[in-house]
Write a protein that holds these residues in place. Structure first.
Motif, PDB file in Angstrom:
ATOM      1  N   ASP A  35       0.824  -1.215  -0.060  1.00 33.89           N
ATOM      2  CA  ASP A  35       0.110  -0.060   0.145  1.00 33.89           C
ATOM      3  C   ASP A  35       0.715   1.414   0.077  1.00 33.89           C
ATOM      4  O   ASP A  35       0.466   2.261  -0.645  1.00 33.89           O
ATOM      5  CB  ASP A  35      -0.916  -0.030   1.178  1.00 33.89           C
ATOM      6  CG  ASP A  35      -2.111  -0.966   1.209  1.00 33.89           C
ATOM      7  OD1 ASP A  35      -2.243  -1.620  -0.065  1.00 33.89           O
ATOM      8  OD2 ASP A  35      -2.848  -1.437   2.180  1.00 33.89           O
ATOM      9  N   GLN A  36       1.785   1.230   0.879  1.00 33.78           N
ATOM     10  CA  GLN A  36       2.949   2.228   0.684  1.00 33.78           C
ATOM     11  C   GLN A  36       3.601   2.548  -0.502  1.00 33.78           C
ATOM     12  O   GLN A  36       3.780   3.829  -0.917  1.00 33.78           O
ATOM     13  CB  GLN A  36       3.900   2.389   2.069  1.00 33.78           C
ATOM     14  CG  GLN A  36       3.370   2.331   3.309  1.00 33.78           C
ATOM     15  CD  GLN A  36       4.243   2.071   4.551  1.00 33.78           C
ATOM     16  OE1 GLN A  36       4.876   0.954   4.483  1.00 33.78           O
ATOM     17  NE2 GLN A  36       4.031   2.824   5.337  1.00 33.78           N
ATOM     18  N   GLU A  39       1.392   4.299  -2.795  1.00 31.47           N
ATOM     19  CA  GLU A  39       1.184   5.678  -2.810  1.00 31.47           C
ATOM     20  C   GLU A  39       2.435   6.466  -3.270  1.00 31.47           C
ATOM     21  O   GLU A  39       2.069   7.842  -3.500  1.00 31.47           O
ATOM     22  CB  GLU A  39       0.970   5.855  -0.975  1.00 31.47           C
ATOM     23  CG  GLU A  39      -0.323   5.612  -0.583  1.00 31.47           C
ATOM     24  CD  GLU A  39      -1.435   6.224  -1.433  1.00 31.47           C
ATOM     25  OE1 GLU A  39      -1.524   7.621  -1.320  1.00 31.47           O
ATOM     26  OE2 GLU A  39      -2.438   5.762  -1.752  1.00 31.47           O
ATOM     27  N   LYS A  44      -1.113   5.963  -9.212  1.00 33.71           N
ATOM     28  CA  LYS A  44      -1.793   5.172  -8.151  1.00 33.71           C
ATOM     29  C   LYS A  44      -3.067   4.274  -8.559  1.00 33.71           C
ATOM     30  O   LYS A  44      -3.276   3.417  -8.009  1.00 33.71           O
ATOM     31  CB  LYS A  44      -2.249   6.202  -7.059  1.00 33.71           C
ATOM     32  CG  LYS A  44      -1.326   6.938  -6.525  1.00 33.71           C
ATOM     33  CD  LYS A  44      -1.586   7.938  -5.387  1.00 33.71           C
ATOM     34  CE  LYS A  44      -0.611   8.523  -4.506  1.00 33.71           C
ATOM     35  NZ  LYS A  44       0.556   8.875  -5.491  1.00 33.71           N
TER      36      LYS A  44
END
Length: 400
Positions: A35-36, A39, A44
């Motif tokens: 997820d990071q 980001e 995205k």
């Protein structure tokens, strides 16, 4: 039966890592999640995984997406583009380095290895039957070894010269003009060079515009070179276990590819998709900026610690990578680094790596600090080390 020496640094981490409160021994830039990673990307909406893809062995030598991204990174600022076909993926850089030794050296061969360094770089060639000499760097020369010493180590049967640039544990770098001198020596004797560049490109204390900024060994014009790297250290993704081997010499790549068939068929498709996403132009610059800034911030914390405790420790400030080699002493006499690290962990929960056990008995008093963890962990941990030095250093044994 092959004689296998204890891999001291990995044994130490295996024994103590999970029990520490402040892990300042880990050599990866603070790891991130999927997820990071998403980001950090400029795109995205693009998925990290193609979940519709059938999970076969995949591309045996590595996916096109991953090898193309790696070739682009190695070709940046280089007059000679590196073909993607000259790259092979591996399960981590440790497998990459093992494969290079497995394919290129054996009984009757001689290897010279830059030292101090990660133990497998010199132990694996020994296990394969090669004779190994250590090319030793010294702190009084800012952890840069001597070219004259290198020349004196060369033998008629020297087959391979192994470098670690940036260096683990010292954080020193072999700069451009020095690399050229190394290449000149190797070329004169037709010796292959293996450069473990796993901490590249975390250059936190030298400007890329500096004329001595070290390029990859692949950009120096010598054909018989191999560079290894991985997603673990500079790219904060140790959990996907992706590394690689790259060379300017197709014959070397083919020889390693043959050896690779005996060790691993391919690298996980899922892991390679994550790696390709991370090294994509939409992501890699933000990811590296995050990690280099983390290194700069935490190095400043470590430098303040050394200045505050200069009566008990000293160092050569690292220029790159994620590690520093710090010498602790009492009234000028080196402490027993194993006793220091064990008592520090017991009293404060801080994990360091003892240099005398994990990098060579001559490094009395030295500990390796892995300082590119999360800022709050490093700050709180180094505050605990200061308390320990002030309150408990007198209880630590001196080195014999």
């Amino acid at each position: 039966m092959v004689k296998i020496e204890t891999f001291s640094v990995e044994a130490w981490m295996d024994q103590h890592e999970t029990g520490s409160q402040f892990n300042i021994a880990e050599t990866c830039c603070a790891s991130i999640s999927i997820d990071q990673l998403r980001e950090l990307s400029e795109d995205k909406d693009r998925p990290v995984f193609d979940t519709s893809r059938t999970l076969t062995y995949g591309a045996i030598r590595g996916s096109d997406a991953l090898r193309n991204n790696l070739a682009r990174l190695y070709s940046a600022k280089s007059a000679n583009l590196l073909p993607p076909e000259n790259i092979i993926t591996t399960p981590g850089a440790i497998q990459a380095n093992y494969l290079c030794a497995y394919a290129l050296v054996g009984p009757g061969d001689h290897v010279v290895c830059h030292y101090p360094t990660y133990q497998s770089l010199y132990e694996v060639p020994k296990q394969l039957g090669a004779e190994v000499d250590l090319w030793k760097a010294k702190p009084e020369n800012n952890w840069i070894p001597s070219i004259e010493d290198l020349k004196n180590l060369i033998k008629p049967n020297t087959k391979l010269l192994i470098l670690n640039n940036p260096n683990n544990p010292t954080g020193a770098i072999l700069k451009k003009s020095f690399l050229q001198q190394i290449i000149d020596v190797a070329a004169e004797h037709n010796i292959a060079i293996l450069s473990d560049e796993v901490y590249r490109p975390i250059f936190h204390s030298i400007n890329p515009l500096d004329p001595e900024f070290p390029p990859s060994i692949l950009s120096m014009g010598y054909k018989k070179v191999i560079a290894t790297g991985s997603m673990s250290k500079a790219y904060a993704l140790a959990g996907i276990r992706v590394g690689w081997i790259a060379s300017r010499d197709p014959e070397i790549i083919e020889k390693i590819a043959e050896a690779r068939h005996y060790t691993t068929i391919s690298v996980s498709q899922l892991d390679e998709q994550v790696a390709a996403y991370a090294l994509d132009p939409n992501t890699v610059h933000s990811l590296l900026a995050r990690n280099i800034q983390l290194a700069k911030t935490n190095l400043a914390l470590l430098e303040r610690f050394v200045l505050k405790n200069d009566d008990a420790c000293e160092w050569v400030k690292p220029l790159a990578g994620t590690t520093a080699f710090v010498r602790f002493h009492r009234d000028g006499k080196a402490v027993d680094s194993v006793d220091f690290c064990k008592k520090l962990l017991e009293k404060s929960g801080v994990l360091f790596v003892p240099g005398s056990e994990c990098f060579g008995g001559e490094y009395k008093g030295y500990v390796r600090v892995g300082f590119v963890n999360h800022v709050d962990i490093v700050k709180a941990g180094m505050d605990e080390v200061t308390k320990f030095v002030r309150r408990n250093l007198d209880d630590v044994k001196l080195a014999e």
